[in-house]
Motif scaffolding. Structure first.
Motif, mmCIF file in Angstrom:
data_model
loop_
_atom_site.group_PDB
_atom_site.id
_atom_site.type_symbol
_atom_site.label_atom_id
_atom_site.label_comp_id
_atom_site.label_asym_id
_atom_site.label_seq_id
_atom_site.Cartn_x
_atom_site.Cartn_y
_atom_site.Cartn_z
ATOM 1 N N LEU A 144 -0.534 -11.747 1.243
ATOM 2 C CA LEU A 144 -1.646 -10.809 1.259
ATOM 3 C C LEU A 144 -2.041 -10.484 -0.170
ATOM 4 C CD1 LEU A 144 -0.251 -8.208 3.820
ATOM 5 C CD2 LEU A 144 -1.878 -10.018 4.299
ATOM 6 N N SER A 145 -3.245 -9.969 -0.329
ATOM 7 C CA SER A 145 -3.618 -9.431 -1.627
ATOM 8 C C SER A 145 -3.030 -8.022 -1.730
ATOM 9 C CB SER A 145 -5.144 -9.377 -1.772
ATOM 10 O OG SER A 145 -5.668 -8.364 -0.934
ATOM 11 N N GLU A 146 -3.011 -7.484 -2.916
ATOM 12 C CA GLU A 146 -2.517 -6.108 -3.120
ATOM 13 C C GLU A 146 -3.344 -5.121 -2.283
ATOM 14 O OE1 GLU A 146 -0.020 -4.807 -4.942
ATOM 15 O OE2 GLU A 146 0.644 -6.567 -6.052
ATOM 16 N N ASP A 147 -4.668 -5.310 -2.246
ATOM 17 C CA ASP A 147 -5.533 -4.424 -1.463
ATOM 18 C C ASP A 147 -5.216 -4.505 0.027
ATOM 19 O OD1 ASP A 147 -6.848 -3.491 -3.691
ATOM 20 O OD2 ASP A 147 -8.526 -4.883 -3.496
ATOM 21 N N GLU A 148 -4.982 -5.722 0.534
ATOM 22 C CA GLU A 148 -4.657 -5.879 1.947
ATOM 23 C C GLU A 148 -3.324 -5.214 2.279
ATOM 24 O OE1 GLU A 148 -6.899 -10.144 2.695
ATOM 25 O OE2 GLU A 148 -4.890 -10.112 1.837
ATOM 26 N N LEU A 149 -2.349 -5.330 1.371
ATOM 27 C CA LEU A 149 -1.063 -4.677 1.599
ATOM 28 C C LEU A 149 -1.225 -3.160 1.645
ATOM 29 C CD1 LEU A 149 2.010 -4.772 1.925
ATOM 30 C CD2 LEU A 149 2.169 -4.706 -0.580
ATOM 31 N N ARG A 150 -1.994 -2.598 0.716
ATOM 32 C CA ARG A 150 -2.227 -1.148 0.720
ATOM 33 C C ARG A 150 -2.889 -0.710 2.026
ATOM 34 N NH1 ARG A 150 -2.891 -1.886 -4.843
ATOM 35 N NH2 ARG A 150 -5.079 -2.403 -4.660
ATOM 36 N N CYS A 151 -3.860 -1.475 2.488
ATOM 37 C CA CYS A 151 -4.559 -1.153 3.741
ATOM 38 C C CYS A 151 -3.581 -1.220 4.918
ATOM 39 C CB CYS A 151 -5.712 -2.127 3.945
ATOM 40 S SG CYS A 151 -6.662 -1.830 5.431
ATOM 41 N N LEU A 152 -2.754 -2.239 4.948
ATOM 42 C CA LEU A 152 -1.775 -2.394 6.024
ATOM 43 C C LEU A 152 -0.813 -1.212 6.062
ATOM 44 C CD1 LEU A 152 -1.076 -4.695 8.058
ATOM 45 C CD2 LEU A 152 0.625 -5.428 6.407
ATOM 46 N N LEU A 153 -0.311 -0.824 4.899
ATOM 47 C CA LEU A 153 0.640 0.284 4.837
ATOM 48 C C LEU A 153 -0.039 1.626 5.124
ATOM 49 C CD1 LEU A 153 2.849 -0.826 1.827
ATOM 50 C CD2 LEU A 153 3.358 -0.984 4.282
ATOM 51 N N ARG A 154 -1.315 1.744 4.790
ATOM 52 C CA ARG A 154 -2.052 2.969 5.104
ATOM 53 C C ARG A 154 -2.164 3.153 6.624
ATOM 54 N NH1 ARG A 154 -5.900 2.310 1.636
ATOM 55 N NH2 ARG A 154 -7.310 1.177 2.972
ATOM 56 N N HIS A 155 -2.295 2.042 7.350
ATOM 57 C CA HIS A 155 -2.400 2.106 8.812
ATOM 58 C C HIS A 155 -1.047 2.199 9.503
ATOM 59 C CE1 HIS A 155 -6.484 0.781 7.905
ATOM 60 N NE2 HIS A 155 -6.786 1.376 9.037
ATOM 61 N N HIS A 156 0.024 1.994 8.755
ATOM 62 C CA HIS A 156 1.396 2.097 9.293
ATOM 63 C C HIS A 156 2.218 2.945 8.325
ATOM 64 C CE1 HIS A 156 0.767 -0.892 12.443
ATOM 65 N NE2 HIS A 156 -0.015 -1.494 11.575
ATOM 66 N N PRO A 157 1.921 4.259 8.229
ATOM 67 C CA PRO A 157 2.552 5.105 7.219
ATOM 68 C C PRO A 157 4.061 5.279 7.401
ATOM 69 C CG PRO A 157 1.283 6.441 8.750
ATOM 70 C CD PRO A 157 0.991 5.009 9.068
ATOM 71 N N ASP A 158 4.582 4.995 8.588
ATOM 72 C CA ASP A 158 6.022 5.148 8.796
ATOM 73 C C ASP A 158 6.827 3.943 8.318
ATOM 74 O OD1 ASP A 158 4.740 3.710 10.798
ATOM 75 O OD2 ASP A 158 6.248 4.184 12.308
ATOM 76 N N VAL A 159 6.155 2.867 7.911
ATOM 77 C CA VAL A 159 6.842 1.679 7.417
ATOM 78 C C VAL A 159 7.136 1.857 5.930
ATOM 79 C CG1 VAL A 159 6.626 -0.792 6.983
ATOM 80 C CG2 VAL A 159 5.766 0.172 9.112
ATOM 81 N N ARG A 160 8.388 1.669 5.566
ATOM 82 C CA ARG A 160 8.811 1.764 4.170
ATOM 83 C C ARG A 160 9.260 0.381 3.711
ATOM 84 N NH1 ARG A 160 6.230 5.613 4.482
ATOM 85 N NH2 ARG A 160 6.908 7.750 4.681
ATOM 86 N N PRO A 161 8.425 -0.327 2.960
ATOM 87 C CA PRO A 161 8.781 -1.691 2.557
ATOM 88 C C PRO A 161 9.921 -1.724 1.545
ATOM 89 C CG PRO A 161 6.762 -1.020 1.486
ATOM 90 C CD PRO A 161 7.131 0.084 2.432
ATOM 91 N N ILE A 162 10.685 -2.796 1.598
ATOM 92 C CA ILE A 162 11.700 -3.081 0.586
ATOM 93 C C ILE A 162 11.008 -3.941 -0.455
ATOM 94 C CG2 ILE A 162 13.872 -4.259 0.118
ATOM 95 C CD1 ILE A 162 14.571 -3.747 3.112
#
Length: 131
Positions: free
Chosen positions: A104-122
């Motif tokens: 993903l691009s950095e922007d796509e990752l930010r968007c994905l995490l914004r829609h799944h706020p309970d996910v904490r990536p490693i």
């Protein structure tokens, strides 16, 4: 936003895990190119529909994987920066021995995490092993 070019659609679609045969149908769907040039309408329509359905199924599986990551069910999201502007995303689900992998691009990752706020990536260090 500007629509993607055919080359961008192909690069990003393949990086996200779609098959090469999905690209012409998606290109037609987004108005970038006609599938097969002179192929009859019914065939173009069928190929476009099939590519769109595969894309939607892929996105649905990705969303379900992310829900498992956020629900503390043993799955986790691993992110590795792969310069210059993309990240390698791996969703690892040990209980079912599955792993989903895409870029993903950095922007796509930010968007994905914004829609799944309970996910904490490693966040992993270093470059991707599958560049």
């Amino acid at each position: 936003d500007e629509p993607p070019t055919l080359a961008e659609l192909q690069k990003r679609g393949l990086a996200a895990g779609l098959l090469p045969e999905d690209i012409p149908g998606l290109a037609e769907l987004f108005g970038l190119e006609r599938v097969g040039g002179q192929v009859e309408y019914a065939v173009r329509r069928r190929e476009t529909y099939a590519a769109a359905m595969r894309l939607l199924r892929y996105l649905d599986r990705l969303a379900e994987d992310l829900r498992r990551c956020g629900a503390e069910q043993g799955a986790h999201l691993s992110v590795r920066r792969d310069p210059p502007d993309r990240v390698e995303l791996r969703i690892v689900d040990p209980p079912i021995q599955a792993e989903r992998h895409c870029y993903l691009s950095e922007d796509e990752l930010r968007c994905l995490l914004r829609h799944h706020p309970d996910v904490r990536p490693i966040i992993e260090q270093g470059e991707s092993s599958n560049a």
